[in-house]
Design a protein around this motif. Sequence first.
Motif, short mmCIF file in Angstrom:
data_model
loop_
_atom_site.label_atom_id
_atom_site.label_comp_id
_atom_site.label_asym_id
_atom_site.label_seq_id
_atom_site.Cartn_x
_atom_site.Cartn_y
_atom_site.Cartn_z
N ALA A 17 0.71 -0.97 -0.11
CA ALA A 17 0.18 -0.14 -0.11
C ALA A 17 1.10 1.07 0.23
O ALA A 17 0.27 2.60 -0.64
CB ALA A 17 -1.35 0.24 1.69
N LYS A 18 1.60 0.96 0.92
CA LYS A 18 2.98 2.30 0.41
C LYS A 18 3.61 2.90 -0.68
O LYS A 18 3.42 4.13 -0.97
CB LYS A 18 3.79 2.13 1.92
CG LYS A 18 3.16 2.31 3.39
CD LYS A 18 4.45 2.24 4.23
CE LYS A 18 4.22 3.23 6.12
NZ LYS A 18 5.39 2.29 6.84
N ALA A 19 3.73 1.57 -1.21
CA ALA A 19 4.80 1.55 -1.94
C ALA A 19 3.91 1.65 -3.19
O ALA A 19 3.66 3.08 -4.77
CB ALA A 19 5.52 0.24 -2.60
N GLU A 20 2.02 1.31 -3.39
CA GLU A 20 1.45 2.29 -4.52
C GLU A 20 1.37 3.61 -4.25
O GLU A 20 1.51 4.37 -5.12
CB GLU A 20 0.83 1.45 -4.27
CG GLU A 20 -0.91 2.03 -5.14
CD GLU A 20 -2.27 1.52 -5.20
OE1 GLU A 20 -2.97 1.59 -6.38
OE2 GLU A 20 -2.47 0.18 -4.41
N THR A 21 1.24 4.11 -2.66
CA THR A 21 0.79 5.27 -2.69
C THR A 21 1.94 6.52 -2.54
O THR A 21 2.15 7.71 -3.76
CB THR A 21 1.12 5.12 -0.93
OG1 THR A 21 -0.55 5.04 -0.35
CG2 THR A 21 0.05 7.25 -0.82
N LEU A 22 2.74 6.35 -2.61
CA LEU A 22 4.60 6.78 -2.83
C LEU A 22 4.71 6.90 -4.51
O LEU A 22 4.63 7.73 -5.42
CB LEU A 22 5.54 5.80 -2.98
CG LEU A 22 7.72 6.52 -2.87
CD1 LEU A 22 7.16 8.27 -2.55
CD2 LEU A 22 8.05 6.44 -1.82
N ALA A 23 4.20 5.27 -5.47
CA ALA A 23 4.14 5.53 -6.80
C ALA A 23 3.22 6.45 -7.45
O ALA A 23 3.86 6.89 -8.61
CB ALA A 23 3.66 4.60 -7.24
N LEU A 24 2.19 6.83 -6.69
CA LEU A 24 1.11 7.68 -7.51
C LEU A 24 2.00 9.41 -7.25
O LEU A 24 1.29 9.69 -7.36
CB LEU A 24 -0.45 7.44 -6.66
CG LEU A 24 -0.85 6.52 -7.19
CD1 LEU A 24 -2.14 6.29 -6.35
CD2 LEU A 24 -1.16 6.42 -8.62
N ARG A 25 2.57 9.32 -6.17
CA ARG A 25 2.71 10.98 -5.97
C ARG A 25 3.88 11.12 -6.14
O ARG A 25 3.84 11.67 -7.33
CB ARG A 25 3.40 11.11 -4.10
CG ARG A 25 1.97 10.56 -3.14
CD ARG A 25 2.69 10.98 -1.84
NE ARG A 25 1.70 11.02 -0.02
CZ ARG A 25 1.96 10.97 0.53
NH1 ARG A 25 2.72 10.83 0.59
NH2 ARG A 25 0.64 10.93 0.99
N VAL A 26 5.20 9.65 -6.88
CA VAL A 26 5.80 10.53 -7.73
C VAL A 26 5.11 11.37 -8.82
O VAL A 26 5.95 11.58 -9.50
CB VAL A 26 6.84 9.15 -8.23
CG1 VAL A 26 7.50 9.37 -8.57
CG2 VAL A 26 7.36 8.79 -6.51
N LEU A 27 4.44 10.15 -9.42
CA LEU A 27 3.78 10.63 -10.74
C LEU A 27 3.36 11.82 -10.76
O LEU A 27 3.50 12.59 -12.35
CB LEU A 27 3.01 9.08 -11.72
CG LEU A 27 3.49 7.86 -11.57
CD1 LEU A 27 2.15 6.85 -11.67
CD2 LEU A 27 4.75 7.49 -12.95
N ALA A 28 2.64 11.70 -9.68
CA ALA A 28 1.98 12.97 -9.54
C ALA A 28 2.94 14.40 -9.51
O ALA A 28 2.64 15.39 -10.67
CB ALA A 28 0.69 13.48 -8.85
N ALA A 29 4.32 14.37 -8.49
CA ALA A 29 4.57 14.94 -8.64
C ALA A 29 5.92 15.83 -10.04
O ALA A 29 5.78 16.77 -10.67
CB ALA A 29 6.05 15.05 -7.44
N ASN A 30 5.77 14.62 -10.89
CA ASN A 30 6.33 14.56 -12.21
C ASN A 30 5.24 14.38 -14.10
O ASN A 30 5.82 14.48 -14.86
CB ASN A 30 7.34 13.48 -12.99
CG ASN A 30 8.20 13.29 -11.43
OD1 ASN A 30 9.16 14.58 -11.53
ND2 ASN A 30 8.71 12.07 -10.82
N ARG A 31 3.88 14.61 -12.68
CA ARG A 31 2.79 14.96 -13.92
C ARG A 31 3.38 13.64 -15.30
O ARG A 31 3.24 13.73 -16.11
CB ARG A 31 2.98 15.61 -14.91
CG ARG A 31 2.97 17.15 -13.51
CD ARG A 31 2.45 18.12 -14.11
NE ARG A 31 1.84 19.15 -13.66
CZ ARG A 31 2.50 20.39 -13.29
NH1 ARG A 31 2.41 21.44 -14.53
NH2 ARG A 31 1.81 21.07 -12.40
N GLY A 32 3.08 12.69 -14.81
CA GLY A 32 3.58 11.01 -15.76
C GLY A 32 4.71 11.10 -16.48
O GLY A 32 4.98 10.27 -17.59
N THR A 33 6.00 11.83 -16.46
CA THR A 33 7.33 11.73 -16.80
C THR A 33 7.99 11.02 -16.69
O THR A 33 9.67 10.73 -16.83
CB THR A 33 7.60 13.65 -17.27
OG1 THR A 33 8.33 13.93 -16.09
CG2 THR A 33 7.25 14.81 -17.69
N VAL A 34 8.00 10.20 -15.55
CA VAL A 34 8.90 9.74 -15.02
C VAL A 34 8.73 7.90 -16.14
O VAL A 34 7.65 7.77 -16.69
CB VAL A 34 8.13 8.67 -14.21
CG1 VAL A 34 9.09 6.86 -13.41
CG2 VAL A 34 8.07 9.70 -12.67
#
Length: 55
Positions: free
Chosen positions: A37-54
């Motif tokens: 659950a923590k991994a999924e939450t962090l993944a969504l935060r990273v994607l949001a912060a990078n606006r999908g450019t990861v």
Amino acid sequence: MDFHIEYEREDDGRWLAEVPEIPGVLVYGATSDEAMAKAETLALRVLAANRGTVP
């Protein structure tokens, strides 16, 4: 959105989970469910912060 989450139990009993496709998404949890659950939450935060450019 679906993520590929890899997880394993450490020698000290903690669970380690990561999303290999997204650098930096690596977390610990007391249980496998908590770590995932923590991994999924962090993944969504990273994607949001990078606006999908990861990659």
